[in-house]
Design a protein around this motif. Structure first.
Motif, mmCIF file in Angstrom:
data_model
loop_
_atom_site.group_PDB
_atom_site.id
_atom_site.type_symbol
_atom_site.label_atom_id
_atom_site.label_comp_id
_atom_site.label_asym_id
_atom_site.label_seq_id
_atom_site.Cartn_x
_atom_site.Cartn_y
_atom_site.Cartn_z
ATOM 1 N N ASP A 139 45.640 46.607 40.173
ATOM 2 C CA ASP A 139 44.276 46.092 40.309
ATOM 3 C C ASP A 139 43.286 47.207 40.634
ATOM 4 O O ASP A 139 42.141 47.195 40.147
ATOM 5 C CB ASP A 139 44.232 45.016 41.396
ATOM 6 N N ALA A 140 43.702 48.176 41.447
ATOM 7 C CA ALA A 140 42.805 49.281 41.787
ATOM 8 C C ALA A 140 42.462 50.111 40.555
ATOM 9 O O ALA A 140 41.321 50.567 40.397
ATOM 10 C CB ALA A 140 43.448 50.168 42.860
ATOM 11 N N GLU A 141 43.421 50.302 39.665
ATOM 12 C CA GLU A 141 43.165 51.059 38.443
ATOM 13 C C GLU A 141 42.285 50.262 37.484
ATOM 14 O O GLU A 141 41.391 50.813 36.836
ATOM 15 C CB GLU A 141 44.488 51.413 37.770
ATOM 16 N N THR A 142 42.507 48.961 37.414
ATOM 17 C CA THR A 142 41.658 48.104 36.589
ATOM 18 C C THR A 142 40.208 48.186 37.056
ATOM 19 O O THR A 142 39.280 48.267 36.243
ATOM 20 C CB THR A 142 42.158 46.649 36.643
ATOM 21 N N ARG A 143 40.016 48.174 38.367
ATOM 22 C CA ARG A 143 38.652 48.296 38.906
ATOM 23 C C ARG A 143 38.079 49.678 38.665
ATOM 24 O O ARG A 143 36.883 49.812 38.356
ATOM 25 C CB ARG A 143 38.649 47.987 40.409
#
Length: 276
Positions: free
Chosen positions: A250-254
């Motif tokens: 999720d952090a990479e998606t953001r």
């Protein structure tokens, strides 16, 4: 458990008063890292078309006040790239959270352009007609170039059949018509699994989004990047996620989202009439 399906809504007998959001009953069980709550919060609306197999093609607009910049985001043009659809759903949530940006944007999301391929078991690159939708757009000399490429370069790979004619498929026609109606200043097409960033059209491309670095992979007859970026002059950012079956963290998606917003702010002027 008895279930009744009406116009994309699935009502289970165990919860007779609770309707599942359109599309979510199917997509939550098929797509990676897509919780039911996230899908329901996306607020998908059936568009004016259905897939070749009869599944609604869903759209979600997220529009900031006084937005003049229009951005179209497309996921799962290839049905076996499941992670691309999931990332589009996560970005809908981020767009809802980031509605008050310094440069307001009208986002239009089509998170699952190819539901036939996504919902097939196993998932398929093509739609239910066996057409590679990303070779079905009306680029110049399509009849000659698309056939030549398919026959000579892919050796008639059935996963890459461009179809009998440009825009022969309801899904590609729908996206073509959405581009004509929405008039985006940017198209973002999410794919997998090559782990790179591609770009077609005017403007200076982003050098990276998250961990994905620019590595332009070429021009293909009938592709969205060729039609939209090269021939219509609308920048097309193509994101190739590293894995077709698993989403990034999720952090990479953001981080990809934030890098996209930064690039939009630096390179795309809010041209045109107010968003409609």
């Amino acid at each position: 458990m008895l279930a009744v399906t009406v116009a994309g809504l699935v009502c289970a007998a165990a919860h007779p008063a609770q309707a599942v959001a359109p599309g979510c009953a199917e997509f939550v069980h098929r797509l990676p890292n897509l919780p039911a709550k996230l899908c329901e919060q996306a607020g998908l609306q059936p568009g004016p078309a259905k897939s070749f197999g009869g599944t609604p093609l869903y759209v979600r607009d997220v529009q900031a006040a006084q937005a003049k910049l229009r951005v179209l985001v497309v996921g799962a043009i290839h049905g076996d790239e499941l992670s691309s659809a999931s990332v589009a759903f996560h970005w809908i949530r981020l767009a809802q959270e980031d509605a008050n940006l310094p440069q307001p944007v009208h986002w239009r999301f089509i998170p699952v352009l190819n539901p036939d391929g996504v919902l097939a078991r196993p998932p398929k690159r093509t739609n239910a007609h066996g057409v590679d939708l990303n070779r079905n757009f009306p680029t110049p000399n399509w009849e000659r170039d698309a056939a030549f490429y398919w026959e000579k370069r892919t050796r008639k790979d059935p996963r890459r059949w461009p179809g009998p004619a440009p825009l022969s498929e309801p899904e590609s026609r729908f996206l073509f018509q959405e581009v004509e109606r929405f008039q985006p200043q940017l198209i973002v097409s999410i794919h997998a699994p090559y782990g790179v960033l591609d770009f077609d059209g005017p403007s200076v491309p982003p050098s990276r989004l998250g961990r994905l670095y620019l590595d332009q992979v070429g021009i293909f007859p009938g592709s969205l990047g060729n039609w939209g970026g090269v021939h219509k002059g609308v920048p097309v950012v193509t994101i190739e996620l590293p894995n077709a079956m698993r989403t990034p963290l999720d952090a990479e998606t953001r981080q990809m989202w934030l890098d996209l917003l930064r690039w939009i702010g630096e390179r795309l002027a809010p041209a045109g009439a107010p968003s409609r």
